[in-house]
Structures are given as structure tokens and as C-alpha cells.
Scaffold this motif. Sequence first.
Motif, short mmCIF file in Angstrom:
data_model
loop_
_atom_site.label_atom_id
_atom_site.label_comp_id
_atom_site.label_asym_id
_atom_site.label_seq_id
_atom_site.Cartn_x
_atom_site.Cartn_y
_atom_site.Cartn_z
N ARG A 46 0.83 -1.21 0.00
CA ARG A 46 0.00 0.00 0.00
C ARG A 46 0.86 1.25 0.00
O ARG A 46 0.60 2.23 -0.72
CB ARG A 46 -0.94 -0.01 1.22
CG ARG A 46 -2.06 -1.00 1.03
CD ARG A 46 -2.78 -1.35 2.32
NE ARG A 46 -3.65 -2.51 2.04
CZ ARG A 46 -4.26 -3.21 2.95
NH1 ARG A 46 -4.16 -2.89 4.23
NH2 ARG A 46 -5.00 -4.25 2.61
N ARG A 51 -1.70 3.61 -2.50
CA ARG A 51 -3.14 3.36 -2.51
C ARG A 51 -3.50 2.48 -1.32
O ARG A 51 -2.74 1.59 -0.95
CB ARG A 51 -3.55 2.61 -3.78
CG ARG A 51 -3.47 3.43 -5.05
CD ARG A 51 -4.64 4.41 -5.13
NE ARG A 51 -4.65 5.14 -6.38
CZ ARG A 51 -3.93 6.25 -6.61
NH1 ARG A 51 -3.13 6.73 -5.69
NH2 ARG A 51 -4.03 6.87 -7.78
N LYS A 52 -4.70 2.70 -0.75
CA LYS A 52 -5.03 1.90 0.44
C LYS A 52 -5.66 0.54 0.14
O LYS A 52 -5.47 -0.41 0.87
CB LYS A 52 -5.85 2.71 1.45
CG LYS A 52 -7.29 3.00 1.11
CD LYS A 52 -7.96 3.69 2.31
CE LYS A 52 -9.46 3.66 2.27
NZ LYS A 52 -10.16 4.47 1.31
N ASN A 53 -6.41 0.45 -0.97
CA ASN A 53 -7.12 -0.80 -1.23
C ASN A 53 -6.28 -1.80 -2.04
O ASN A 53 -6.63 -2.18 -3.15
CB ASN A 53 -8.42 -0.51 -1.98
CG ASN A 53 -9.35 0.39 -1.18
OD1 ASN A 53 -9.35 0.36 0.05
ND2 ASN A 53 -10.10 1.22 -1.88
N TYR A 198 -5.41 -4.31 -6.79
CA TYR A 198 -5.82 -2.97 -6.36
C TYR A 198 -7.27 -2.76 -6.78
O TYR A 198 -7.65 -3.08 -7.91
CB TYR A 198 -4.93 -1.89 -7.00
CG TYR A 198 -5.55 -0.51 -6.94
CD1 TYR A 198 -5.72 0.15 -5.72
CD2 TYR A 198 -6.02 0.12 -8.09
CE1 TYR A 198 -6.33 1.40 -5.66
CE2 TYR A 198 -6.63 1.38 -8.03
CZ TYR A 198 -6.78 2.01 -6.81
OH TYR A 198 -7.40 3.24 -6.75
N LYS A 200 -10.19 0.23 -6.74
CA LYS A 200 -10.43 1.66 -6.52
C LYS A 200 -11.61 1.90 -5.56
O LYS A 200 -11.52 2.68 -4.63
CB LYS A 200 -10.69 2.34 -7.86
CG LYS A 200 -10.79 3.84 -7.82
CD LYS A 200 -11.08 4.36 -9.22
CE LYS A 200 -11.30 5.85 -9.23
NZ LYS A 200 -11.69 6.30 -10.59
N ASP A 201 -12.70 1.22 -5.83
CA ASP A 201 -13.94 1.43 -5.08
C ASP A 201 -13.83 0.80 -3.68
O ASP A 201 -13.71 -0.42 -3.53
CB ASP A 201 -15.09 0.79 -5.87
CG ASP A 201 -16.45 1.00 -5.21
OD1 ASP A 201 -17.38 1.38 -5.93
OD2 ASP A 201 -16.59 0.77 -3.99
N SER A 202 -13.91 1.66 -2.66
CA SER A 202 -13.70 1.17 -1.29
C SER A 202 -14.79 0.21 -0.82
O SER A 202 -14.53 -0.68 -0.01
CB SER A 202 -13.57 2.34 -0.32
OG SER A 202 -12.31 2.95 -0.50
N SER A 203 -16.00 0.37 -1.31
CA SER A 203 -17.05 -0.56 -0.88
C SER A 203 -16.82 -1.93 -1.50
O SER A 203 -17.09 -2.96 -0.87
CB SER A 203 -18.44 -0.02 -1.19
OG SER A 203 -18.64 0.04 -2.58
N ALA A 205 -13.79 -2.98 -2.24
CA ALA A 205 -12.56 -3.45 -1.58
C ALA A 205 -12.87 -4.18 -0.28
O ALA A 205 -12.18 -5.13 0.09
CB ALA A 205 -11.63 -2.28 -1.32
N LYS A 206 -13.94 -3.75 0.40
CA LYS A 206 -14.32 -4.41 1.66
C LYS A 206 -14.68 -5.88 1.47
O LYS A 206 -14.61 -6.68 2.40
CB LYS A 206 -15.52 -3.68 2.28
CG LYS A 206 -15.10 -2.45 3.06
CD LYS A 206 -16.27 -1.83 3.79
CE LYS A 206 -15.86 -0.44 4.27
NZ LYS A 206 -16.87 0.57 4.04
#
Lengths: 405, 405
Positions: A46, A51-53, A198, A200-203, A205-206
Amino acid sequence: MKKKINWSGRSHNYSNQDIKTIVNCIKFSDPLTQGKYLKLFESKLRNYLGRKNVFATSSATSSLELIAQLSNLKKNDEVIVPAHTYCSSAYPFAKNGAKLIWGDINLKTRTLCPLDTKKKISKKTRAIIVVHLNGFAADLLPFKKLIKNKKILLIEDCSQAFGSELRNRKAGTLGDFGCYSFHAQKNLTTLGEGGAIYIKDSSLAKKLPGLRHNGHSGFGKRKFYWKPAMVNVKEDLKYKWPNKFTLSEVQCAAGSVMIKKIDKMNNERIKRAKYFIKKLNKLSENLIFNSNFENKRNVYHLLPALVNPNGTIDRDSLIKKLSFKFGIQCVTQYYPLYKYDLFKKKGFAKHKCPNTDYYFDNMISFPFHLWMSMHDLDYIIASIKKIFQEIDDKKSNRIKTKKTN
Amino acid sequence: MKKKINWSGRSHNYSNQDIKTIVNCIKFSDPLTQGKYLKLFESKLRNYLGRKNVFATSSATSSLELIAQLSNLKKNDEVIVPAHTYCSSAYPFAKNGAKLIWGDINLKTRTLCPLDTKKKISKKTRAIIVVHLNGFAADLLPFKKLIKNKKILLIEDCSQAFGSELRNRKAGTLGDFGCYSFHAQKNLTTLGEGGAIYIKDSSLAKKLPGLRHNGHSGFGKRKFYWKPAMVNVKEDLKYKWPNKFTLSEVQCAAGSVMIKKIDKMNNERIKRAKYFIKKLNKLSENLIFNSNFENKRNVYHLLPALVNPNGTIDRDSLIKKLSFKFGIQCVTQYYPLYKYDLFKKKGFAKHKCPNTDYYFDNMISFPFHLWMSMHDLDYIIASIKKIFQEIDDKKSNRIKTKKTN
């Protein structure tokens, strides 16, 4: 003659210090999978990619399957994928229901051609896969323009391009999804197998941890640690079952030590590739590399060249001479995917990719690995030069002979 | 109080000699995946199991997915799978189109009940999954009788039972397919992740290498080594795309050294389990183990017991006392699969498995690993005894007090 230089091989070695860390993990890590080394490797990934996801997976192919699953492909959805790439860039999407539309390449970059892609976009297009082949970061801006205001996902396959950059941003982090490979021959390998994704979309990524690990995600707080049991095995995607795409602690330990060195290793590759190309500069009409682009960091996972079919020697003769006279094993890549038995039989023989055919018919891929000594690299360069020189000498001899007659 | 003994943990350690072999592979193996160590591990697996069609895979879940794919399941085909098992025994079949029919367990063996299975077989039944849970080899003869003259596949999930035997034949090699796990906590682990598959039908077995590795199988003889390129990527199954389920060389190296020791490690487990059960013999009305079966080699991957709900103490109170008073972490396994969020939401909530519910509601799983010292094992035994003794003492005190009054 005896073969001197193999085309394929492991991309890098592990130092004694690296091995010490890995052995420490083998000896003492508990658990041996999905523990603190996974967390460490993911935090380093990361940090490196900005990037976090980002998540570690068992392979780039696994990552592409996860991407295909997260893309929620419907029947008849079309996915545009370059025909000039490894089969894993394409089949996970077909496996998840998509119709594969073969994109052609740009002959200079050897990556997906935006002009050709534009022609192939239809109302059914759901995703475009840009493969940063050979370590070369393809420009995403033209694709972003193409999909503007359209419900089309931009997916980056960076299996060969971990550390590549485009205008100082890491390849694989600019679209909706990205994937990386840490397979045996890649610029960084997690002991032979491994990958990353990776999202992009955090929802979305969960959903990754569960989707990657048999549906397992963390427990919430429980009054008693043993109950309720297994309530952490959830449905992450309504339309998909989960997978087992986990990377072990030992692999993550290897990744965590090697990621510290990836820039240095890639710099060495870049230096060597540039040296190689420069040394063969006089043959640039014959051997065409994709070397000169601004704002790019090409990490040269592979070192292929187009052999000009109107030049001094044809591709197959060059491979034969290098192999049989000098013991240097070169190969041809990639066989256009629409020609594979696998894709033809599954109904994806249809194609209109003249550049892909032309490039495959006339390209050569030279051995290019960090384990190779500079002496070997120089030997390859000298051998290539010798082959061309001999042909030129023969030609001028023939001309001289003619003139003297 | 401070926790003293964790329930979960790595199942075994690696000796310095094992690590030397593994490090040798890390340092010098080229390639780092799909090379000579894979061949070595597979030959050792074949030799150990006494079957030729055995292949290494990335996990038991991967093996089960491959089995589900090779089973050619059609829509509405039913697969009977015990509800008392880990989720991976079941979901790969649903992922490949099958309807899951939850089988109940026999309370003595805690494995699939043949009588219940008989009731649940229908015209649509395509496969029965027998899970050799806890290391206990379930008897296959009753199931073979059930499927006689029927087109029903018998699949053995030996994720917890590598080395278990039934009438001197290895569990996992008696049905149409078998699978093994070399995951972190298993009796043998290939550095945290790994698995194997057995395929009875040799023509199906030929499809395994490609199906496991992106469609790749061996090249035939080629006049020139570089062409035709990639003709080894074939369609192995008409109705399925391939997968990436490969095990790395380093994992195979670990497997190859540990398989030499598996019988010894399993013998130690058996010895300890028998010691544990014997020491608690006086409590056999309260704690019911599945220990006494003839012609069986139970490798005791786990050590669970049924806590008699009409006995001295109920299961939850026992777990609480062991955990909070003695620092021994016990757990409950397996949450009936039909109760999982995952399976319920995917339409598999329907069930009729009274034994599965009863067993889950009343069972306890003790910490049981080779890394545990005999001192710890004795501490667990003594703690259990103490708990029961204290309750008995209180009872007799109450009786005495009553009498004195």
C-alpha cells in the motif's frame, strides 16, 4: 552447439539477509498463513503503490478472477482485451461470463491500441483490459477519454509491470482495478508464486478479504470468544461464491523483504536494457525496441524487439543463428490469443488484429534477467552484431566480386 | 487469568535439516515453480498413497474446485455433503452449479451418516462427499453399496486425514476423487498453504495439469523449440475454463521433506490422543470421544468430544471454566453449514440434520498440536479432571450437609 544462455529463469536471487528473515518466518510464524506477515506485506504494498485498497493474493491470475467477479459481468457483456498478452489476462473474464473482444496493439508500444479500441467499443462493452506488457506502462489517458460518461471499467494488468510508472504515478493504480504478479520470473517474486490486487472502489474493496478466503472476514466483538462460531463466513457478492486465493506467511515474508529492493532491482534492469539498446543502436532499422517515451518508467520485465521483415535478416533466421551458432536461446511472444486451442474452442477465434499478427510474426524476445552476468549480456550483444556484420560482409563481398568481374 | 494454551497453532515445526533443503530450493531452484520439486513431491505423494493419479495443488479447496469441475455437474444436479464440516467441503460444488443437499452425521463417527444419506439420494444425486473429519477415516463400504449401479460419484475430502487408513488402505484413494490439505494447521503443511488431489479415472487425470495451470500442458516434440508458440495451452474440459492452482517449488520442497516424517508425526498424534482419552476414561459418560473402531487409522487431526448434556456439566460451562479458570482455549466446531450467512443467502438454508445440530450444540474441541508439550497436555487433562471433581465434591458436600441437617 551447447546452449550457453537460457531464455527463461528466475528473475532475482535472495540475499543471506533475506533468507534469514524467510527462515525466521518458517521456524516461528504462527499461524503460517493469514497472519502478521500478510499484514506487513500488504502495508508495504500500500505504501509503495500509494493506494489503500491493495491486497495480496495467490497470483495475478487469481487477482484477475477476483476483478472479473467484482466487475459483476452479465451475460453478453463484452470485455476488450489485447490479443497480444499471456492467456491469464483474458480467460478469467470469459470464465465469469464475458464475451472476449480481441483488441489490437500499437506497434510502437506493443500495448492495447486506443484507436483500435475505440472502434471495438459497443453498447455491450463492460470493461477494457490494458496490459502493461513487458514492463512498459501504457498511457491510460486515451482510454479514460474513451470511457468518459460510459459504464465501462478500466482494468490494468500489471503482471509484468510492478514498479512501472506513468507521469510519476504507479501503473496499476490509475484505473478501476489493477493486478500484479509475483510469479517466479517476475521482477519481484514471492518464492515462485504470488500476486496482488488494487481496487479503486472502497465498498468493493471491503469484499476482498472474504472473497479471497472462503468467505472469511473478521469477527465482530463477541462476548464469548467461541460463539457464535463461524459467523464470519459471509456472502460478499450476491452473484458469486468465494475463492481460496490466499498467500502464505512465508511468501509474504519474502515479498516484504524484496519490496524494499524493487526500485534498485528495477533500476538495474532499466540500466541494462538501455545499455543493450544503445549498443545495438546502429541496428535500429533492423531491431526496433520500444525504448523512447517521455514520462515513463519502463521496468523492462522483458526485452523484446521487432525484427524489421524488410531488413538484413528475418526473425526466424536470427533466432536460429543465435541459438544454433551462439547458444543463445531467444523466444517469440505472445502467440495471438485467438490462435490458442483454448480460446478457439471456446468460441473466441474471431479477430481483427493485424498488428498483433504482424508483431508476433516478426518479433524476438532476448534473454533478460538480473541473474545474467554483464559478461553474458555483452556476449548476446556481440553475437547479434556479429550475425549482422557477417551478412553485411557477405553482401559487400558479392558486390565487390561483381565489380571486379 | 492469562491464557496459557491456545487452541489454534501450527501443526508441526521444521527441523534444521528440513530448513536446509528448503533454503537450498529458495537459493538455487530455477524455475521457482512447476519444476523438479513438483515432480519430486508428486512422486512421493503417489508412492505414499499407492495411486498414480495424484497431483499437488495450491489447496484442498482448489482440489475440491477441480473435482467439482471434473464432475461435469449439470444444473439441478444434487450433491450430498455433510453439514458438519468446514465450508470448503461444500461451496466449490455449488459454485459449479450443484444444489447442495445437507447430509447428517453419525453421532459416533461424526462423519456422514449412510442411513441418512440413503434417504436423501434422489434421481438428481450426482455426487456424495464423504469428509474424513478430525482425521477419522469414515467407512466407505456403506456408501459404495448405496451408489452401486447408479451414476453417483463418491468423493473423499481428506483435508484433515492425510495418512488415515481404512482396512490398510489410505483414505482418499477409495472413491472417484480424493483431496488433501497441507494448510498451516494440518498434520503436514507445505509452509502454510498447499493441497493435493487424487483422480481415479485416468482419462480425467490427464486433464489435471492443464486445468490446474492456466490450460498449460506439455509441448509435444517441436522441430524448432520456439514454434509453434503456446500450442500447449489447450482446452481440457469443453464446459470449463482452466484455473491457476499451482504449488511453488519451495512449497513442494517442504512437502517432500515432511512426507518422510508424516507417519512418525501421525503416530505421535495417535499416541497422545489415546493417552488423553485413556486418562479421561473415568469421565467417559461425560466426554464421548470417537476412539474405538477396528481396522482404522485415525490420525487425530483434531481432538473433539461430545459433552453429554445430561452429564455433570454442560458444554458452555466447561469451555468457560477451562478458559477463564485454567487458561485453556477450547472451541466449538463446526457450525452447521446451513446456518452460515453464506449458505443461507445462496438458498441453502433447508436442512434436516438433527445429529449435526445436537453435536454442534454439545461438543468441545480441545487444543491438540504436536508443538504442545506433554506437560501442557497433562495440564489440560488435570484441569478437566479438576473441574469435574470439584462439581462432584460440591454435590456430595450438599448431600452430606443435607444428611447432617
